[in-house]
Structures are given as structure tokens and as C-alpha cells.
Design a protein around this motif. Structure first.
Motif, short mmCIF file in Angstrom:
data_model
loop_
_atom_site.label_atom_id
_atom_site.label_comp_id
_atom_site.label_asym_id
_atom_site.label_seq_id
_atom_site.Cartn_x
_atom_site.Cartn_y
_atom_site.Cartn_z
N GLY A 152 0.77 -1.23 0.00
CA GLY A 152 0.00 0.00 0.00
C GLY A 152 0.81 1.29 0.00
N ASP B 82 -5.95 -1.24 -7.68
CA ASP B 82 -7.34 -0.81 -7.63
C ASP B 82 -7.38 0.71 -7.74
N ALA C 55 -8.36 2.63 -4.49
CA ALA C 55 -7.33 2.52 -3.45
C ALA C 55 -6.12 3.37 -3.79
N LYS D 112 -7.03 7.14 -3.28
CA LYS D 112 -7.18 7.45 -1.85
C LYS D 112 -5.81 7.47 -1.16
#
Length: 355
Positions: free
Chosen positions: A83, A191, A194, A197
Motif C-alpha cells: 500500500g 485498484d 485505493a 485514496k
């Protein structure tokens, strides 16, 4: 007696008047384009930080762009398995620039950043171009740096803050691959929600909302950005590949759900429809009509990636608002010769700024 309108003298006078009108219009149009950038700083953008001068998308390149007085750092993002956002044009480590801990260049398509953690990515060096490759031939002037790793978005923002430059902008691309026909590029694609964000959270953490532009060929990410924060500027990247359709559904895969046919094939109108602030096409396909149309819709025009001096000058005269180039030094020279207003060069203390 002949009617006045049918006499040769009258017809000659009409033709002469039309020629004068067309000539005056042409002069006015040329002057208006030449003056399009008068009174404001022209947007000189360092592509991947300026990869003709420093290893691309590294802190060395970004520091160089700041010192060179660029208006904007252009760079690229990938979303890692854990991430984190790292700055890399390619989703996989390039065999032209990436070396392992033993100094060996990696194999092609071996390490996908999107399937790696940040710690794993940090073990590779990307500061020395592989001799004998086409990439080396095109960017051989880039200085060798033996401690250049792929940076995070946070590190870019920290470098900018540490430089004391409170004006430079960052044009950052979501590298996103929405075409199902593109194999692993699509299979391991981040994604979109994702991705956006994660980007937005870091932008807010560093209070960079008015310093960043989110650009992408995948217009889904641009639409999501406007939904999350309409104030953040977006740039709609465009190339011939943007017209790609899904092989199964026939939908335009890059345009975020838009049907280009609804806009009579007009890419500028389509970009405006998703709320893009900037239309950013490949420079060779850009037309005067597109520049005029974008400006009429309140959008800026920033073509990519322009490295020939003659093309830089031609595009400036067309009235574009910015130019993205691999060679910031050359771009500055050409723009100065065209009379453009540029930001001054800077000096600051940084371990990434070379003497």
C-alpha cells in the motif's frame, strides 16, 4: 449598361479586400498566439525529473529540476503490495537501469513493483544506466549515481519542502492499466480507488493540495480524484492508444466510462466532460484547433514529451501553456529565446543536489 457588381473592377476590388482581411486576421491570430503566455511564468516541466540529466524518477532528478528552475516536476506513481506509493514510470524494475545488491542488472519483467513491498524495492539501485542499450544511447548524459533507489511520494514532498521552494508544482501520474488485453499490466493493476485514496492521504498529510496535479491515461483515476477533492487539479493524458476499445464490450477502456462517440471523437471535449483542468496530449498530434478549443473551455494545454528544440519553439508559438521535456536545460534555453517568462534557477543544500 453592365450592373456594377458584375464589372471586372468591382470583382478585383472585392478580391483585394478579402485578401487584406485574411492577411490582417492571420497576423492578429499569430500575434494572439505569440502573446498567449505573456505576463505569466511558462510551465516548464521536467519529465521524470529530467532523465537526460539525472537517473529518472530519483531524488537526484527531482533536486536537479528544482535547482534548474523548473515550474513543475513531472513523475510517475506505482502502488506497492503493502500500500505504499513509489515513484517509477514502469510497473516492473527496468533491466536497463535496475541493479541488485551484487551490482547485476535485473532480468526483464522479473520484479513487479506492484507485487513487492517497499523494503524489497529498496534493495535495488536505479542510478546507473546499462551501457549498450537503446535507453543508454538516448539518455547517456544522465550522471551515474550508485546510491539511487526508487523513492516514495513522501520523500518527494520532503525534498521539495527541504529545498525551501514553496512554488514548484508536481505533476504526478497514476500508472494504471485498465485494458484487459494488456496481460500482466492489467492482471496486477492497482485498484483505482485505493490508488487515488492513498495519493490523497499523502497529499493532505504534507498539505500539498495546491501544489499537485494528478495526471493519467486511465481517466477513472481522474474522475475519482475529482469526487474525493474537486480542488485538486487533474490532467487528462492523451495518445492514439486512448482510443483503445475493450475487445469484448467495445467500451473505451481508458476514458473512465465515457463514450468518445458522444463527443464526436473530440478528445478535448471528452477531457472537459470529466472535469480535467489540463489536456495533455502527445505533442505530435496536437493541433491549433485543439489548443483553441481547450482554452475556450477554460483548460490548459501541456503536451508531452518534447525534446527537439524546433518542436519546443513551435509549440510555444502555438500558445500551449506548458511543455514536458526530458531535458530541462535545453527547454530553458529554447523558452528564453522565445521570450518566455521563466522561474529563476535555485541553490539549496541537499545531499541529492550535485555540484
Amino acid at each position: 449598361m453592365k450592373h456594377l457588381f458584375s464589372t471586372p473592377a468591382f470583382r478585383t476590388a472585392i478580391v483585394a479586400a478579402l485578401l487584406i482581411f485574411v492577411g490582417l486576421f492571420a497576423v492578429h491570430y499569430a500575434e494572439s498566439r505569440a502573446d498567449a503566455n505573456a505576463g505569466r511564468v511558462f510551465d516548464a516541466e521536467a519529465h521524470r525529473g529530467g532523465r537526460n540529466a539525472r537517473p529518472e524518477n530519483t531524488l537526484y532528478a527531482y533536486a536537479f529540476a528544482i535547482a534548474e528552475g523548473m515550474t513543475t516536476i513531472e513523475c510517475d506513481m506505482q502502488l506497492t503490495r503493502d500500500g505504499r506509493i513509489v515513484l517509477s514510470h514502469e510497473p516492473v524494475l527496468s533491466s536497463d537501469i535496475a541493479r541488485d545488491q551484487k551490482g547485476r542488472y535485473v532480468g526483464a519483467n522479473k520484479y513487479d513493483l506492484r507485487r513487492m513491498t517497499l523494503d524489497e524495492i529498496r534493495t535495488f539501485d536505479v542510478g546507473v544506466l546499462k551501457p549498450g542499450t537503446a535507453y543508454f544511447r538516448d539518455n547517456a548524459s544522465a550522471q551515474k549515481m550508485h546510491d539511487a533507489t526508487i523513492p516514495t511520494l513522501e520523500e518527494l514532498f520532503e525534498l521539495v519542502q527541504a529545498s525551501g521552494d514553496d512554488e514548484i508544482q508536481m505533476n504526478i501520474e497514476t500508472k494504471s492499466y485498465p485494458d484487459p488485453a494488456s496481460g500482466d499490466l492489467y492482471k496486477y493493476n492497482a485498484d483505482p480507488e485505493a490508488f487515488v485514496k492513498a495519493f490523497d492521504a499523502i497529499v493532505r498529510q504534507y498539505d500539498m493540495q495546491d501544489r499537485v496535479i494528478l495526471q493519467s491515461f486511465d481517466w477513472r483515476t481522474l474522475r475519482l480524484m475529482k469526487e474525493i477533492d474537486p480542488a485538486i487539479r487533474t490532467s487528462a493524458l492523451w495518445s492514439d492508444g486512448s482510443r483503445t476499445r475493450d475487445q469484448q464490450t467495445g467500451a473505451y477502456v481508458y476514458l473512465g466510462g465515457l463514450d468518445l462517440d458522444d463527443y464526436d471523437g473530440d478528445s478535448v471535449a471528452a477531457a472537459h466532460a470529466i472535469g480535467a483542468d489540463i489536456f495533455s496530449p502527445y505533442y505530435r498530434g496536437l493541433t491549433d484547433a485543439q489548443v483553441a478549443s481547450a482554452h475556450a473551455l477554460g483548460m490548459q494545454v501541456v503536451p508531452w514529451t518534447v525534446n527537439q528544440q524546433s518542436e519546443m519553439a513551435r509549440l510555444y508559438r502555438m500558445g500551449v501553456d506548458g511543455i514536458i521535456s526530458d531535458n530541462p536545460e535545453r527547454l530553458r534555453i529554447v523558452l528564453a529565446g522565445c521570450g518566455a517568462t521563466l522561474r529563476p534557477k535555485r541553490t539549496f543544500s541537499s545531499p541529492y543536489l550535485l555540484p
